[in-house]
Scaffold this motif. Sequence first.
Motif, PDB file in Angstrom:
ATOM      1  N   PHE A   1       0.831  -1.206   0.000  1.00 54.87           N
ATOM      2  CA  PHE A   1       0.000   0.000   0.000  1.00 54.87           C
ATOM      3  C   PHE A   1       0.867   1.258   0.000  1.00 54.87           C
ATOM      4  O   PHE A   1       0.618   2.199  -0.769  1.00 54.87           O
ATOM      5  CB  PHE A   1      -0.914  -0.003   1.226  1.00 54.87           C
ATOM      6  CG  PHE A   1      -1.603   1.315   1.473  1.00 54.87           C
ATOM      7  CD1 PHE A   1      -2.657   1.719   0.666  1.00 54.87           C
ATOM      8  CD2 PHE A   1      -1.181   2.149   2.499  1.00 54.87           C
ATOM      9  CE1 PHE A   1      -3.288   2.939   0.887  1.00 54.87           C
ATOM     10  CE2 PHE A   1      -1.797   3.365   2.716  1.00 54.87           C
ATOM     11  CZ  PHE A   1      -2.861   3.758   1.906  1.00 54.87           C
ATOM     12  N   LEU A   2       1.890   1.295   0.852  1.00 54.09           N
ATOM     13  CA  LEU A   2       2.774   2.453   0.901  1.00 54.09           C
ATOM     14  C   LEU A   2       3.514   2.633  -0.431  1.00 54.09           C
ATOM     15  O   LEU A   2       3.758   3.755  -0.868  1.00 54.09           O
ATOM     16  CB  LEU A   2       3.775   2.302   2.051  1.00 54.09           C
ATOM     17  CG  LEU A   2       3.197   2.355   3.474  1.00 54.09           C
ATOM     18  CD1 LEU A   2       4.306   2.153   4.492  1.00 54.09           C
ATOM     19  CD2 LEU A   2       2.483   3.676   3.716  1.00 54.09           C
ATOM     20  N   THR A   3       3.865   1.525  -1.055  1.00 52.60           N
ATOM     21  CA  THR A   3       4.595   1.605  -2.324  1.00 52.60           C
ATOM     22  C   THR A   3       3.721   2.164  -3.428  1.00 52.60           C
ATOM     23  O   THR A   3       4.158   3.000  -4.233  1.00 52.60           O
ATOM     24  CB  THR A   3       5.105   0.211  -2.722  1.00 52.60           C
ATOM     25  OG1 THR A   3       5.908  -0.315  -1.667  1.00 52.60           O
ATOM     26  CG2 THR A   3       5.936   0.283  -3.993  1.00 52.60           C
ATOM     27  N   THR A   4       2.490   1.694  -3.491  1.00 55.60           N
ATOM     28  CA  THR A   4       1.607   2.134  -4.573  1.00 55.60           C
ATOM     29  C   THR A   4       0.985   3.498  -4.305  1.00 55.60           C
ATOM     30  O   THR A   4       0.410   4.101  -5.222  1.00 55.60           O
ATOM     31  CB  THR A   4       0.469   1.113  -4.784  1.00 55.60           C
ATOM     32  OG1 THR A   4      -0.255   0.946  -3.553  1.00 55.60           O
ATOM     33  CG2 THR A   4       1.034  -0.232  -5.223  1.00 55.60           C
ATOM     34  N   LEU A   5       1.095   3.992  -3.041  1.00 52.37           N
ATOM     35  CA  LEU A   5       0.454   5.261  -2.714  1.00 52.37           C
ATOM     36  C   LEU A   5       1.022   6.407  -3.556  1.00 52.37           C
ATOM     37  O   LEU A   5       0.269   7.228  -4.095  1.00 52.37           O
ATOM     38  CB  LEU A   5       0.636   5.566  -1.222  1.00 52.37           C
ATOM     39  CG  LEU A   5      -0.012   6.871  -0.726  1.00 52.37           C
ATOM     40  CD1 LEU A   5      -1.520   6.835  -0.954  1.00 52.37           C
ATOM     41  CD2 LEU A   5       0.303   7.097   0.758  1.00 52.37           C
ATOM     42  N   SER A   6       2.352   6.479  -3.653  1.00 50.77           N
ATOM     43  CA  SER A   6       2.968   7.547  -4.438  1.00 50.77           C
ATOM     44  C   SER A   6       2.579   7.431  -5.912  1.00 50.77           C
ATOM     45  O   SER A   6       2.335   8.439  -6.585  1.00 50.77           O
ATOM     46  CB  SER A   6       4.490   7.506  -4.291  1.00 50.77           C
ATOM     47  OG  SER A   6       4.876   7.784  -2.968  1.00 50.77           O
TER      48      SER A   6
ATOM     49  N   GLU B   1       6.056  -8.795 -11.334  1.00 54.62           N
ATOM     50  CA  GLU B   1       5.673  -8.402  -9.980  1.00 54.62           C
ATOM     51  C   GLU B   1       5.714  -6.879  -9.818  1.00 54.62           C
ATOM     52  O   GLU B   1       4.822  -6.281  -9.198  1.00 54.62           O
ATOM     53  CB  GLU B   1       6.605  -9.072  -8.971  1.00 54.62           C
ATOM     54  CG  GLU B   1       6.401 -10.587  -8.879  1.00 54.62           C
ATOM     55  CD  GLU B   1       7.370 -11.242  -7.910  1.00 54.62           C
ATOM     56  OE1 GLU B   1       8.023 -10.493  -7.152  1.00 54.62           O
ATOM     57  OE2 GLU B   1       7.471 -12.482  -7.903  1.00 54.62           O
ATOM     58  N   ALA B   2       6.752  -6.232 -10.379  1.00 53.23           N
ATOM     59  CA  ALA B   2       6.829  -4.763 -10.333  1.00 53.23           C
ATOM     60  C   ALA B   2       5.692  -4.134 -11.132  1.00 53.23           C
ATOM     61  O   ALA B   2       5.094  -3.122 -10.726  1.00 53.23           O
ATOM     62  CB  ALA B   2       8.173  -4.297 -10.879  1.00 53.23           C
ATOM     63  N   LEU B   3       5.357  -4.780 -12.252  1.00 52.98           N
ATOM     64  CA  LEU B   3       4.273  -4.267 -13.096  1.00 52.98           C
ATOM     65  C   LEU B   3       2.930  -4.374 -12.386  1.00 52.98           C
ATOM     66  O   LEU B   3       2.069  -3.493 -12.512  1.00 52.98           O
ATOM     67  CB  LEU B   3       4.253  -5.043 -14.415  1.00 52.98           C
ATOM     68  CG  LEU B   3       3.296  -4.532 -15.498  1.00 52.98           C
ATOM     69  CD1 LEU B   3       3.659  -3.108 -15.902  1.00 52.98           C
ATOM     70  CD2 LEU B   3       3.341  -5.445 -16.722  1.00 52.98           C
ATOM     71  N   VAL B   4       2.738  -5.439 -11.633  1.00 51.95           N
ATOM     72  CA  VAL B   4       1.490  -5.610 -10.885  1.00 51.95           C
ATOM     73  C   VAL B   4       1.305  -4.470  -9.885  1.00 51.95           C
ATOM     74  O   VAL B   4       0.225  -3.870  -9.780  1.00 51.95           O
ATOM     75  CB  VAL B   4       1.485  -6.973 -10.164  1.00 51.95           C
ATOM     76  CG1 VAL B   4       0.348  -7.024  -9.131  1.00 51.95           C
ATOM     77  CG2 VAL B   4       1.319  -8.104 -11.163  1.00 51.95           C
ATOM     78  N   LEU B   5       2.385  -4.142  -9.156  1.00 54.02           N
ATOM     79  CA  LEU B   5       2.296  -3.050  -8.190  1.00 54.02           C
ATOM     80  C   LEU B   5       1.971  -1.726  -8.872  1.00 54.02           C
ATOM     81  O   LEU B   5       1.136  -0.942  -8.390  1.00 54.02           O
ATOM     82  CB  LEU B   5       3.620  -2.928  -7.428  1.00 54.02           C
ATOM     83  CG  LEU B   5       3.928  -4.030  -6.403  1.00 54.02           C
ATOM     84  CD1 LEU B   5       5.334  -3.852  -5.837  1.00 54.02           C
ATOM     85  CD2 LEU B   5       2.903  -4.028  -5.278  1.00 54.02           C
ATOM     86  N   SER B   6       2.625  -1.450  -9.998  1.00 55.19           N
ATOM     87  CA  SER B   6       2.377  -0.180 -10.695  1.00 55.19           C
ATOM     88  C   SER B   6       0.970  -0.133 -11.278  1.00 55.19           C
ATOM     89  O   SER B   6       0.329   0.924 -11.287  1.00 55.19           O
ATOM     90  CB  SER B   6       3.414   0.035 -11.792  1.00 55.19           C
ATOM     91  OG  SER B   6       3.323  -0.973 -12.783  1.00 55.19           O
ATOM     92  N   CYS B   7       0.469  -1.260 -11.773  1.00 53.56           N
ATOM     93  CA  CYS B   7      -0.903  -1.288 -12.333  1.00 53.56           C
ATOM     94  C   CYS B   7      -1.938  -1.082 -11.230  1.00 53.56           C
ATOM     95  O   CYS B   7      -2.945  -0.390 -11.441  1.00 53.56           O
ATOM     96  CB  CYS B   7      -1.155  -2.619 -13.040  1.00 53.56           C
ATOM     97  SG  CYS B   7      -0.305  -2.783 -14.622  1.00 53.56           S
ATOM     98  N   ILE B   8      -1.692  -1.679 -10.052  1.00 56.71           N
ATOM     99  CA  ILE B   8      -2.607  -1.448  -8.926  1.00 56.71           C
ATOM    100  C   ILE B   8      -2.604   0.030  -8.558  1.00 56.71           C
ATOM    101  O   ILE B   8      -3.658   0.653  -8.366  1.00 56.71           O
ATOM    102  CB  ILE B   8      -2.199  -2.317  -7.719  1.00 56.71           C
ATOM    103  CG1 ILE B   8      -2.417  -3.798  -8.035  1.00 56.71           C
ATOM    104  CG2 ILE B   8      -3.001  -1.915  -6.482  1.00 56.71           C
ATOM    105  CD1 ILE B   8      -1.895  -4.743  -6.967  1.00 56.71           C
ATOM    106  N   GLY B   9      -1.403   0.612  -8.450  1.00 54.82           N
ATOM    107  CA  GLY B   9      -1.309   2.037  -8.128  1.00 54.82           C
ATOM    108  C   GLY B   9      -1.944   2.901  -9.196  1.00 54.82           C
ATOM    109  O   GLY B   9      -2.624   3.894  -8.896  1.00 54.82           O
ATOM    110  N   GLY B  10      -1.734   2.538 -10.481  1.00 50.57           N
ATOM    111  CA  GLY B  10      -2.329   3.310 -11.571  1.00 50.57           C
ATOM    112  C   GLY B  10      -3.842   3.257 -11.555  1.00 50.57           C
ATOM    113  O   GLY B  10      -4.519   4.273 -11.776  1.00 50.57           O
TER     114      GLY B  10
END
Length: 414
Positions: A22-27, A340-349
């Motif tokens: 959550f903290l990672t995708t917040l920004s 895995e990095a793409l998943v985090l960025s897509c969730i954040g996006g």
Amino acid sequence: MNLFLNLMEGIREASANKFRSFLTTLSISLGVSSLFAMFAITEGIATEYKNSLLRYGKLNRVRIMNQELPPEKKSLEELAVGRTYRDAVALRGLPLLSAVSPELKADIEGRISYKGHVAFEDPRGVENDYLITENVRVAKGRFFAHLDHVNRHRVAVIGPRIIEELWPGQEDPEVLGEKILIDGISFQIIGTFASTGLFWKDDRVCIPFSTMLDTFASAKVVNEVDEGPQNRLHSLGVEIRDLAYYEDALEQMRKILMITHHGIEDFGFVTMEEYFSKMDNRIFGIRLSGGIISLVSLIVGGVGITNIMLASIKQRIRELGIRLAIGARPWDVFVQIMIEALVLSCIGGSIGLILGWGAVHFLQIIAPSDTESIIRFYALLLSFASAVTVGLVSGIYPAFRASQLNPIEALKYE
């Protein structure tokens, strides 16, 4: 290599460390939401500005402006005549022009009154082509007739904002036939302009050009010395008959004006294309500023993704070592970490798009404005693509580190 299994693994890793994810995708979410909101707001501003320009005048409208002489011709400055009525008469002889509108504003305080109510606006002396070049129409009454110009009648056509100031609190007052005072001189209202939605066009008082010359511009007093009649025009607008001959018309106008200005080029042309160009530059500047601010959040989010992926790799060294030992290629591990990095960025996006959509509508509620934000598909696409790009770039280094693990050393890691 199974992309679906790698995708499931990426989602599993993100869900296994919910708070850290959550903290990672917040920004990333904040960066995408600000970028999306910026696109929507600037698109609304750009659309409103373009519509205003189209209401202000048509594309084949050209305004002739005074301009400073180049340094090498400064010695001729005293001979420069500026825009005069002679220019308008000469330009009317060009067949490529459908309208020529001279405009003269008197050097007075612009005090306009009616029964104790006062409005401050300098009256404009105009002719009938004014309706064409200014793209305005008369809502009630009439515009100036030929006899008004010939006999220098003291009549006026006023805009809706002047009506609001002279007849405050009255809804649709009957103003035709009423007399107002312009600098203490009585003028009868014969017509009213329709609202254009542009305050600088709705706040106008027009009188016949000949009346302006005779009443307010017959003398120009400077330091108590009468310098003669004020014959320099405040504005000179033309309308080109056919856009297919746009450049030819400009060239003919330049030649005619060089004759009336005695070979001194103290004039220039301002076209609607230039207004649109300036508007595009301003919108680009706003978008660039907003994009840079959003980019900072996205970079912070990218750094967060890099950190969490490096931490995740450190925790899973033995797991990755087993994969490599039983036949997985370094490329397979590289792709796994990148996904895995793409998943985090897509969730954040995705979260960022939802936040941005909500922010746009929330701003409309707390700060209502005539300029509405406009959401375009390209804004959704670019905002989400920025998050995906950040995720891909942020995952390259951790993925490379993971792919270079030595299986033997990884299996011995505690």
